[in-house]
Motif scaffolding. Sequence first.
Motif, PDB file in Angstrom:
ATOM      1  N   GLU A 146      -9.956 -19.853 -10.013  1.00 22.90           N
ATOM      2  CA  GLU A 146     -10.812 -18.884  -9.318  1.00 22.90           C
ATOM      3  C   GLU A 146     -11.262 -19.402  -7.962  1.00 22.90           C
ATOM      4  N   ILE A 147     -11.475 -20.715  -7.848  1.00 28.93           N
ATOM      5  CA  ILE A 147     -11.815 -21.287  -6.543  1.00 28.93           C
ATOM      6  C   ILE A 147     -10.670 -21.049  -5.560  1.00 28.93           C
ATOM      7  N   ARG A 148      -9.457 -21.289  -6.018  1.00 33.52           N
ATOM      8  CA  ARG A 148      -8.283 -21.081  -5.154  1.00 33.52           C
ATOM      9  C   ARG A 148      -8.160 -19.615  -4.757  1.00 33.52           C
ATOM     10  N   GLU A 149      -8.420 -18.723  -5.695  1.00 35.09           N
ATOM     11  CA  GLU A 149      -8.365 -17.298  -5.379  1.00 35.09           C
ATOM     12  C   GLU A 149      -9.389 -16.938  -4.304  1.00 35.09           C
ATOM     13  N   GLU A 150     -10.569 -17.530  -4.383  1.00 38.33           N
ATOM     14  CA  GLU A 150     -11.632 -17.203  -3.432  1.00 38.33           C
ATOM     15  C   GLU A 150     -11.393 -17.819  -2.057  1.00 38.33           C
ATOM     16  N   VAL A 151     -11.031 -19.096  -2.026  1.00 34.39           N
ATOM     17  CA  VAL A 151     -10.927 -19.770  -0.728  1.00 34.39           C
ATOM     18  C   VAL A 151      -9.590 -19.514  -0.057  1.00 34.39           C
ATOM     19  N   GLY A 152      -8.596 -19.066  -0.814  1.00 29.95           N
ATOM     20  CA  GLY A 152      -7.271 -18.816  -0.260  1.00 29.95           C
ATOM     21  C   GLY A 152      -6.319 -19.938  -0.611  1.00 29.95           C
ATOM     22  N   ALA A 153      -5.123 -19.582  -1.040  1.00 26.12           N
ATOM     23  CA  ALA A 153      -4.128 -20.581  -1.447  1.00 26.12           C
ATOM     24  C   ALA A 153      -3.811 -21.554  -0.320  1.00 26.12           C
ATOM     25  N   GLU A 154      -3.911 -21.068   0.918  1.00 22.46           N
ATOM     26  CA  GLU A 154      -3.588 -21.913   2.068  1.00 22.46           C
ATOM     27  C   GLU A 154      -4.654 -22.981   2.312  1.00 22.46           C
ATOM     28  N   ASN A 155      -5.800 -22.853   1.662  1.00 25.67           N
ATOM     29  CA  ASN A 155      -6.903 -23.805   1.835  1.00 25.67           C
ATOM     30  C   ASN A 155      -7.147 -24.632   0.569  1.00 25.67           C
ATOM     31  N   PHE A 156      -6.115 -24.767  -0.231  1.00 31.62           N
ATOM     32  CA  PHE A 156      -6.213 -25.456  -1.518  1.00 31.62           C
ATOM     33  C   PHE A 156      -4.902 -26.210  -1.727  1.00 31.62           C
ATOM     34  N   PHE A 157      -4.977 -27.457  -2.155  1.00 32.51           N
ATOM     35  CA  PHE A 157      -3.767 -28.266  -2.378  1.00 32.51           C
ATOM     36  C   PHE A 157      -3.407 -28.205  -3.862  1.00 32.51           C
ATOM     37  N   LEU A 158      -2.424 -27.371  -4.163  1.00 30.44           N
ATOM     38  CA  LEU A 158      -2.044 -27.107  -5.544  1.00 30.44           C
ATOM     39  C   LEU A 158      -0.817 -27.920  -5.938  1.00 30.44           C
ATOM     40  N   PHE A 159      -0.848 -28.447  -7.156  1.00 29.75           N
ATOM     41  CA  PHE A 159       0.327 -29.131  -7.688  1.00 29.75           C
ATOM     42  C   PHE A 159       0.312 -28.989  -9.209  1.00 29.75           C
ATOM     43  N   GLY A 160       1.418 -29.350  -9.820  1.00 33.65           N
ATOM     44  CA  GLY A 160       1.452 -29.556 -11.257  1.00 33.65           C
ATOM     45  C   GLY A 160       1.875 -28.362 -12.092  1.00 33.65           C
ATOM     46  N   LEU A 161       2.126 -28.664 -13.368  1.00 36.05           N
ATOM     47  CA  LEU A 161       2.523 -27.651 -14.335  1.00 36.05           C
ATOM     48  C   LEU A 161       1.376 -26.693 -14.614  1.00 36.05           C
ATOM     49  N   THR A 162       1.703 -25.464 -14.919  1.00 37.16           N
ATOM     50  CA  THR A 162       0.699 -24.507 -15.375  1.00 37.16           C
ATOM     51  C   THR A 162       0.431 -24.734 -16.860  1.00 37.16           C
ATOM     52  N   ALA A 163      -0.592 -24.071 -17.373  1.00 33.88           N
ATOM     53  CA  ALA A 163      -0.910 -24.204 -18.793  1.00 33.88           C
ATOM     54  C   ALA A 163       0.261 -23.741 -19.651  1.00 33.88           C
ATOM     55  N   GLU A 164       0.920 -22.668 -19.245  1.00 36.21           N
ATOM     56  CA  GLU A 164       2.074 -22.170 -19.996  1.00 36.21           C
ATOM     57  C   GLU A 164       3.225 -23.174 -19.950  1.00 36.21           C
ATOM     58  N   GLU A 165       3.439 -23.777 -18.775  1.00 36.99           N
ATOM     59  CA  GLU A 165       4.523 -24.755 -18.644  1.00 36.99           C
ATOM     60  C   GLU A 165       4.238 -26.020 -19.444  1.00 36.99           C
ATOM     61  N   VAL A 166       2.977 -26.414 -19.482  1.00 38.94           N
ATOM     62  CA  VAL A 166       2.595 -27.568 -20.314  1.00 38.94           C
ATOM     63  C   VAL A 166       2.943 -27.293 -21.764  1.00 38.94           C
ATOM     64  N   GLN A 167       2.564 -26.102 -22.219  1.00 42.04           N
ATOM     65  CA  GLN A 167       2.806 -25.741 -23.615  1.00 42.04           C
ATOM     66  C   GLN A 167       4.306 -25.678 -23.928  1.00 42.04           C
ATOM     67  N   SER A 168       5.061 -25.016 -23.065  1.00 40.51           N
ATOM     68  CA  SER A 168       6.499 -24.854 -23.323  1.00 40.51           C
ATOM     69  C   SER A 168       7.234 -26.188 -23.239  1.00 40.51           C
ATOM     70  N   THR A 169       6.800 -27.064 -22.319  1.00 39.29           N
ATOM     71  CA  THR A 169       7.426 -28.383 -22.201  1.00 39.29           C
ATOM     72  C   THR A 169       7.221 -29.190 -23.476  1.00 39.29           C
ATOM     73  N   LYS A 170       6.030 -29.095 -24.045  1.00 39.70           N
ATOM     74  CA  LYS A 170       5.761 -29.826 -25.286  1.00 39.70           C
ATOM     75  C   LYS A 170       6.557 -29.242 -26.446  1.00 39.70           C
ATOM     76  N   VAL A 171       6.687 -27.920 -26.471  1.00 33.91           N
ATOM     77  CA  VAL A 171       7.440 -27.273 -27.545  1.00 33.91           C
ATOM     78  C   VAL A 171       8.905 -27.684 -27.479  1.00 33.91           C
ATOM     79  N   GLN A 172       9.450 -27.759 -26.260  1.00 26.71           N
ATOM     80  CA  GLN A 172      10.864 -28.110 -26.086  1.00 26.71           C
ATOM     81  C   GLN A 172      11.129 -29.582 -26.379  1.00 26.71           C
ATOM     82  N   GLY A 173      10.063 -30.376 -26.384  1.00 30.44           N
ATOM     83  CA  GLY A 173      10.231 -31.799 -26.651  1.00 30.44           C
ATOM     84  C   GLY A 173      10.068 -32.622 -25.393  1.00 30.44           C
ATOM     85  N   TYR A 174       8.843 -33.051 -25.129  1.00 28.74           N
ATOM     86  CA  TYR A 174       8.536 -33.808 -23.913  1.00 28.74           C
ATOM     87  C   TYR A 174       8.805 -35.291 -24.147  1.00 28.74           C
TER      88      TYR A 174
END
Length: 824
Positions: free
Chosen positions: A674-702
């Motif tokens: 929500e902070i990123r939504e408010e301040v703008g994606a261009e003003n936020f340094f985003l990285f990393g897996l999403t919650a869904e990607e974390v879950q699917s990566t573990k299911v597939q065998g991390y």
Amino acid sequence: MSVETLKRAFADNLFYTQGKDTSWATRRDYYMALAYTVRDRLFHRFFKTRKRYFAKDVKVVCYLSAEFLMGRHLGNNLINLGIYDRVNEAVRESGLDLGKLIELEHDPGLGNGGLGRLAACFLDSLATLEVPAIGYGIRYEFGIFHQAIKDGWQVEVPDKWLRFGNPWEICRREASVQVKFGGHTETYHDQQGNPRVTWIHDRTVTAIPYDTPVPGYNTNTVNTLRLWRALAGDDFDFQAFNAGDYDGAVASKMSSETISKVLYPNDNTPQGRQLRLEQQFFFASASLQDIIRNHLRLHKNLDALYEGVAIQLNDTHPTVAIAELMRLLIDEHQYYWDKAWYITQKTFAYTNHTLLPEALERWPVSLFESLLPRHLEIIYEINHRFLEDIKTWFPDDEDRLGRMSIIEEFPEKSIRMANLACIGSHAINGVAALHTELLQKHTLRDFAELWPEKFFNKTNGVTPRRWILLSNPKLSELITEKIGDGWLSNLDQLKQLEPFVEDADFRRRWREVKHENKLQLTQYIWKHNSLEVDPHSIFDVQVKRLHEYKRQLLSALNIITLYNRIKENPNADVFPRTFIFGGKAAPGYYMAKLIIKLINAVAEVVNKDPEVHGRLKVAFLANFNVSLGQKIYPAADLSEQISTAGKEASGTGNMKFAMNGALTIGTLDGANIEIREEVGAENFFLFGLTAEEVQSTKVQGYNPMDYYHGNAELKAVIDRIDSGYFSHGNQELFKPIVDSLLHHDQYMLLADYQAYIDCQEKVVEAYKDQERWTKMSILNAARMGKFSSDRTINEYVNEIWKAKPVKVESEEYDSNNAGLNVQP
């Protein structure tokens, strides 16, 4: 409130309250005298507020929390009373420095992190919005421990915050209540022939309330924080003393008073677990007795208790209150089950603060049986009736019955407090949009399917009075100069700063404020860490509770990565950075403590290596608390919010950083989204897996070893740790960290490592362009209106508590009528 009157009151309190004159007074005497002077003025509004609530028979919000991390009171109270400048002048004319007196106040260590600080922000907002409220908790004598760092390790030292007394509280001994423990139950029949139960307890603890006034900003409302102290029912066994058993004579006193000694005793032992449950029941029972007593002063019965009070459970710690209210209604006030259950459900609401299954409290049935036998019976009955309904609504679904039951059968028969909270409350809320979504999809899915109307999202917020005005006075002055001071009670007004982004002079002044704040922090670091840091470097900051999911370890891997680059090429282009850490690990959490040791070990090597040439500095600031946060947040350039996606409920530090112009590097987790939504994606340094990607990566065998072997730079970092380079050749010291990363990596640091390193390089490129960075910084602060706790509380008031603001008039205070019909 005139300067002359304040000076006279200050002198009088020094002489008559402290018993000192100017020839003998210490600086602490002056602080105490000033605190009493301010408290006297608080009490005028305090009593008028209570009188108003009584006269209007208002609905009161009762906020039950195991933690209230209030921070220092003096500066905040001066601001909220609107007398900071006048008191500053009065103190200066008395030959003293107000800032130095404020620094003498000891932080009340009544919380561990975001949970307790959120509760404090909520009390501030409730009073500011003129909503009748009282916070209930425990007056921990030592609170959370004082953290010292010795040889790089966290050492827990008692936090003697009450050593010199607490001028802000008033003991209300006449309002004490008795809390029962142990014993057994007996059944009897009432006059109508209905079966009833009596709890024959075997131990009584006296709960003594201490009241602290909580003023709103720019209002006359002063609400109450009521904290309970434990005292033995019988302080002294005279017979035992006469028989020569001197220890036994005070054994009951010592045992009972342990309940309010320390916040979160180590629960790695059976005794520690029992003490935690005793603490939770102690303040829940005392608070409910107090709530009922106050309600019955205005009403003949408890039929409509929920119309007079709204009780909010801040996480599962106070959840035993559900069973206790049922006991009080049925056993003490002779209600029948159905009516008592209706009142209970309508009265309670529950805030969930975690997605971690291990953090959802479970108590062994055997412990409840010995400590709270009547409550165990009530919980069994609640569960039986609930499961009968589930069988009707979801026939032939045995798995659902097992999941939703309050009683967990394996591996140890236990009580699931989160399930009890969901069943016994009329509202359930998460504390950020993603958190609430994941609660409904995963953690509390069955309850969300059963009662979708119960679920709400209430994204956390923080009070701008403490976290901007008090913490960052120079920035506050600049903002107010441009847009007026209305933003302090309506943070959305910060949007008015956006046009000034294109004003070169405003940007220059914004940078100057940040630089001055960084200079002040460098002085603190030099004084406390004997480390000289460059205020022109990037202040890269991660201050929060130490936990593996918050991934302070990932920051450490980044530092070692940069260090390795310098060691490989001493002329490597590494932009100057100061990495600042702070936070406490739970006393029994070995891995978190080992991470603190690693950070300090890396600091020892990096800070002393001549090849680094000051390009990298690492500082772990001991004993992170509210007051230290007030120094750190305004000075930060980069805010590290890098938890594994799907693990952080919300976060509030992320909000404090951004409000003060820090840019965030973070994952799509908690309130970051929500902070990123408010301040703008261009003003936020985003990285990393999403919650869904974390879950699917573990299911597939991390398999973290794939990342280790597939990334040479990452392998070099882990190998350097494993080699003993940061542990004076001891290859065993950090082996648990290395093994955890390579063979488990539960929080997926290796999966996010390269994205994090790449994102940090984007941070450097942005920072090199100071005009661009300043624009981003201004926009971060200007767009943080949503994250005021005033907004959060308004949503609670309107959607969950159904309470109404009550205006407290400002007419002259009448001390003769102050106590009329008002009982503490």
